[in-house]
Design a protein around this motif. Structure first.
Motif, short mmCIF file in Angstrom:
data_model
loop_
_atom_site.label_atom_id
_atom_site.label_comp_id
_atom_site.label_asym_id
_atom_site.label_seq_id
_atom_site.Cartn_x
_atom_site.Cartn_y
_atom_site.Cartn_z
N ILE A 187 -10.50 15.59 -58.31
CA ILE A 187 -10.84 15.35 -59.72
C ILE A 187 -10.45 16.51 -60.62
CG2 ILE A 187 -12.72 13.74 -59.18
CD1 ILE A 187 -14.59 16.16 -60.09
N ASP A 188 -9.89 17.58 -60.06
CA ASP A 188 -9.38 18.65 -60.93
C ASP A 188 -7.91 18.39 -61.28
OD1 ASP A 188 -8.58 19.17 -58.32
OD2 ASP A 188 -9.30 21.24 -58.28
N LEU A 234 3.23 25.74 -63.31
CA LEU A 234 2.34 25.42 -64.42
C LEU A 234 2.70 26.33 -65.59
CD1 LEU A 234 -0.19 23.84 -65.37
CD2 LEU A 234 -1.57 25.73 -64.50
N LYS A 268 1.68 25.78 -68.99
CA LYS A 268 0.73 25.86 -70.09
C LYS A 268 -0.35 24.80 -69.89
CE LYS A 268 1.72 24.56 -74.63
NZ LYS A 268 2.52 24.67 -75.85
N VAL A 269 -1.56 25.10 -70.33
CA VAL A 269 -2.63 24.09 -70.31
C VAL A 269 -3.26 24.04 -71.70
CG1 VAL A 269 -4.85 23.42 -69.32
CG2 VAL A 269 -3.08 24.39 -67.85
N GLU A 270 -3.26 22.86 -72.30
CA GLU A 270 -3.81 22.71 -73.65
C GLU A 270 -5.00 21.78 -73.64
OE1 GLU A 270 -0.21 21.73 -76.45
OE2 GLU A 270 0.26 21.21 -74.37
N LYS A 320 4.59 16.79 -69.48
CA LYS A 320 3.16 16.99 -69.68
C LYS A 320 2.41 15.96 -68.87
CE LYS A 320 3.14 18.90 -74.32
NZ LYS A 320 2.29 19.10 -75.47
N ARG A 321 1.25 16.39 -68.35
CA ARG A 321 0.40 15.44 -67.63
C ARG A 321 -1.06 15.82 -67.81
NH1 ARG A 321 -1.33 17.14 -62.35
NH2 ARG A 321 -1.84 14.95 -62.13
N PRO A 322 -1.92 14.82 -67.86
CA PRO A 322 -3.35 15.11 -67.99
C PRO A 322 -3.95 15.58 -66.67
CG PRO A 322 -2.93 12.73 -68.10
CD PRO A 322 -1.63 13.38 -67.83
N ILE A 323 -4.85 16.54 -66.74
CA ILE A 323 -5.60 16.97 -65.56
C ILE A 323 -7.09 16.98 -65.93
CG2 ILE A 323 -3.74 18.29 -64.46
CD1 ILE A 323 -4.79 20.82 -65.77
N TYR A 324 -7.96 17.19 -64.97
CA TYR A 324 -9.40 17.21 -65.23
C TYR A 324 -9.83 16.00 -66.07
CZ TYR A 324 -9.42 21.94 -63.38
OH TYR A 324 -9.28 23.04 -62.55
N ALA A 325 -9.53 14.82 -65.59
CA ALA A 325 -9.90 13.58 -66.26
C ALA A 325 -9.46 13.57 -67.71
CB ALA A 325 -11.40 13.33 -66.15
N GLY A 326 -8.32 14.16 -67.98
CA GLY A 326 -7.79 14.13 -69.35
C GLY A 326 -8.44 15.15 -70.27
N ASN A 327 -9.28 16.03 -69.72
CA ASN A 327 -9.88 17.06 -70.56
C ASN A 327 -8.96 18.25 -70.78
OD1 ASN A 327 -12.50 16.02 -71.31
ND2 ASN A 327 -12.87 15.99 -69.11
N ALA A 328 -7.82 18.22 -70.12
CA ALA A 328 -6.80 19.24 -70.35
C ALA A 328 -5.44 18.59 -70.12
CB ALA A 328 -7.00 20.42 -69.41
N ILE A 329 -4.45 19.10 -70.83
CA ILE A 329 -3.09 18.58 -70.67
C ILE A 329 -2.23 19.74 -70.16
CG2 ILE A 329 -1.12 17.49 -71.82
CD1 ILE A 329 -3.60 15.74 -71.99
N ALA A 330 -1.62 19.54 -69.00
CA ALA A 330 -0.80 20.59 -68.41
C ALA A 330 0.66 20.36 -68.74
CB ALA A 330 -0.99 20.59 -66.89
N THR A 331 1.38 21.44 -69.01
CA THR A 331 2.84 21.38 -69.11
C THR A 331 3.37 21.97 -67.81
OG1 THR A 331 2.76 21.65 -71.50
CG2 THR A 331 4.86 22.13 -70.43
N ASP A 350 -6.16 15.77 -60.37
CA ASP A 350 -5.90 14.33 -60.50
C ASP A 350 -4.55 13.93 -59.89
OD1 ASP A 350 -8.29 13.46 -61.63
OD2 ASP A 350 -7.63 13.78 -63.69
N PRO A 397 -6.76 18.49 -75.02
CA PRO A 397 -6.16 17.25 -75.52
C PRO A 397 -6.45 17.09 -77.01
CG PRO A 397 -8.15 16.77 -74.29
CD PRO A 397 -7.91 18.24 -74.17
#
Ligand SMILES: Cc1cc2nc3c(=O)[nH]c(=O)nc-3n(C[C@H](O)[C@H](O)[C@H](O)COP(=O)(O)OP(=O)(O)OC[C@H]3O[C@@H](n4cnc5c(N)ncnc54)[C@H](O)[C@@H]3O)c2cc1C
Ligand SMILES: Nc1ncnc2c1ncn2[C@@H]1O[C@H](COP(=O)(O)O)[C@@H](O)[C@H]1O
Lengths: 310, 250
Positions: free
Chosen positions: B120-121, B217, B219-221, A124-135, B123, B223
């Motif tokens: 910035i998308d 990719l 899944k996207v959740e 898992k890693r954060p994207i969009y400045a941590g506003n979403a978490i990608a698997t 990162d 936080p």
């Protein structure tokens, strides 16, 4: 299958981020070798050899690695890469510089800043400045990964017996880039990246001189000092104190924000802190949405009062 | 000396993204898009080097869908001379972008390449370093100051402990940090003029690049949310809470 962990260190000691990345390496599940590269780093290699769950330390001790220039580090790691399925490093300004270079030289992708290990291939890693978490699942045979240290506990256990330290005799003749000078901010306060308490100031602090108020509270608490981008841009403090999407990512036990509005780019760097305190004179400041304790007030009153009462 | 600048179309930095209900990705429908802020800084730096007669031509390059033309036009309104759009669908991985840039550089032979340090998308913070490796040139990442001196670039980098200055032999790749400069705004006449500047469209195939999948990719959740806490009325109450409730100070 083995993992090569590229250690972060100060030439005399291992950085705590290395211990967090080691935890991630253990979760991946293979034997872990640690690469310590630098100049006169025998003490660091010794410390790495005593860490629990490290089966070999590879020590590249040579002048050409002194400033961890990407061109040299990249060639060194590629030279060592053959036996490893995973090459990982804690995310920091050096590894961000050389790890993508390693990946490209190996013709593989890189996964930046993982915050969880789901399997040896899935992270898992954060994207969009941590506003979403990608698997994500890595499809390459060799996996090049940087680790967000604040997301992993540190492996502090020592093994009863130090493992083998192997010296590599490989030096890089780098004619493309050359170190000139460093302008490093000397500080006696705890390191921002690993501190358990942080006191941060933003634009609201108003000037570099006023930052003394933030520092006084930090010293009282044994805390590190942090800042928003606005405070850094305005020259109140040096760039290495910036917390956020493009600065340092921190997760201390206590994060106190004074005169910081709470832009998403700032929150990206601190919202995983255990306890967040915000002091702001604007009761609608977004920082209050993530603060466990919010105090609407003037920081010029609150900071000295708090420092004197602690 | 020619300068090639990377320009990526991303979500506007002020927009807070939302994750799609099916968790397949973030939802970008009707979301405001813009030039990646670090790329704006890259364009500004290149244009200043042209204004200072260090550079002769500024070429902006984007890898993406046809909509990226908007950001290329925008960069030309800010002073870039021409644009190249390398058409590709969806989110394209940094190594593939780097391969496309390597092919453009082979053709254009710039003396300097300026990119943002980070999209910035996604990162990622990878493309410039990968490009430097592919074309076997030196890199100066996270630059807060850039001085061109003969056949060298002196780059002051923002590093964890402060600042570091390195000297690179040109051609080199530089990636921008936030404090390199403050980008200008485009003026209306320049926006009009930019519409007539040359914009070439190429495909990855034209450049001989085959995009390879390195990462999937799944899944996207969203936080984990922090619940907003409580407001305290005084410093005394704050200290009491930190001691007795949160137990983070003693
Ligand atoms: C690509 C990009 C990356 C970025 N990366 C980062 C990053 O890594 N880190 C980061 O921090 N920002 C980053 N930013 C900037 C971010 O968007 C904000 O501009 C920045 O965080 C604002 O800093 P601030 O909260 O200190 O200033 P402001 O938003 O101006 O807030 C100042 C606050 O101080 C309060 N205040 C003023 N006086 C007082 C007083 N006397 N007492 C109490 N409160 C007072 C005000 O009410 C206000 O809420 C980035 C931006 C972009 C575009
Ligand atoms: N698709 C793209 N088109 C143009 N430039 C890009 C693209 N992707 C990345 N870049 C450049 O590389 C920088 C770093 O991107 P990244 O490695 O994705 O974080 C960006 O700021 C851009 O300057």
């Amino acid at each position: 299958m083995m993992t090569l962990l590229v250690a972060e260190h100060t030439s005399t000691a291992l950085a705590s981020s290395t211990l967090s990345a080691l935890t991630a390496a253990h979760q991946i599940g293979h034997d872990v070798h640690v690469l310590v590269a630098g100049n006169n780093i025998a003490a660091v290699a010794d410390a790495a050899a005593r860490l629990s769950g490290v089966s070999k330390v590879i020590c590249a001790d040579a002048g050409c690695y002194e400033h961890a220039l990407a061109e040299s580090m990249g060639d060194l790691i590629v030279h060592l890469s053959e036996h490893y399925s995973h090459i990982i490093a804690p995310s920091n300004s050096e590894s961000k510089d050389f790890m993508p270079r390693v990946a490209a030289l190996l013709d593989v992708g890189q996964v930046s800043d993982i915050c969880a290990v789901l399997s040896a291939e899935q992270f898992k890693r954060p994207i969009y400045a941590g506003n979403a978490i990608a698997t994500v699942t890595v499809l390459d045979d060799k996996k090049v990964i940087t680790v967000r240290a604040s997301a992993f506990d540190r492996t502090t256990q020592q093994s009863a017996q130090a493992c083998e330290i192997e010296s590599v005799d490989f030096s890089v003749e780098n004619r493309l880039s050359c170190w000139q000078s460093d302008d490093i901010t000397a500080s006696t306060r705890p390191d921002l990246a690993s501190a358990s308490r942080i006191v941060s100031g933003g634009r609201g602090v108003g000037s570099g001189a006023n930052f003394a108020l933030v520092e006084a509270l930090a010293d009282k608490l044994g805390a590190a000092v942090g800042a928003s981008r606005a405070a850094v841009d305005a020259g109140f403090v040096s760039n290495d104190l910036q917390v956020g999407q493009t600065g340092k990512i921190v997760a201390p036990d206590l994060y106190m924000a004074f005169g910081i509005s709470g832009a998403i780019q700032h929150l990206a760097g601190m919202k995983d802190s255990k306890v967040i305190v915000a002091v702001n004179k604007d009761e609608d400041a977004p920082i209050f949405q993530v603060a466990d304790y919010g105090l609407v007030g003037d920081l010029f009153v609150v900071l000295p009062e708090m420092t004197s009462k602690l | 000396m020619k300068i090639v600048v990377g320009v990526k179309r991303v979500i506007d930095y002020n927009v807070k993204v939302r994750v799609k209900a099916d968790q397949s990705n973030v939802d970008l429908t009707n979301v405001k898009m813009a030039m990646n802020p670090f790329c704006e800084i890259a364009v500004e730096e290149a244009v200043r080097l042209k204004e200072a007669s260090v550079a002769s031509e500024v070429i902006v390059v984007s890898v993406g869908t046809a909509q990226s033309q908007e950001q290329l036009r925008n960069a030309m309104a800010l002073g870039a001379d021409r644009g190249i759009l390398v058409e590709a669908d969806g989110e394209i991985e940094p190594l593939n972008v780097a391969k496309a840039f390597a092919a453009v550089i082979e053709k254009e032979q710039p003396g300097l390449v300026i990119l943002g340090k980070q999209s910035i998308d996604s990162d990622n913070n990878q493309m410039g370093q990968m490009l430097a490796a592919l074309i076997k040139r030196p890199q100066g990442t996270f630059a807060s100051k850039l001085v061109i001196d003969g056949d060298q670039a002196l780059v002051t980098r923002e590093i964890d402990g402060g600042l570091r200055t390195i000297a690179l032999t040109l051609p080199a790749i530089v990636t921008t940090d936030l404090r390199l400069n403050e980008p200008r705004y485009a003026k209306l006449p320049d926006i009009m003029k930019a519409k007539r500047k040359p914009l070439e469209t190429l495909s990855l195939a034209d450049l001989g690049v085959t995009a390879k999948a390195h990462c999937r990719l799944d899944k996207v959740e969203a936080p984990a949310m922090r619940s907003a806490g409580v407001k305290v009325a005084s410093v005394d109450e704050l200290i009491r809470k930190l001691k007795d409730e949160a137990k983070v100070i003693s």
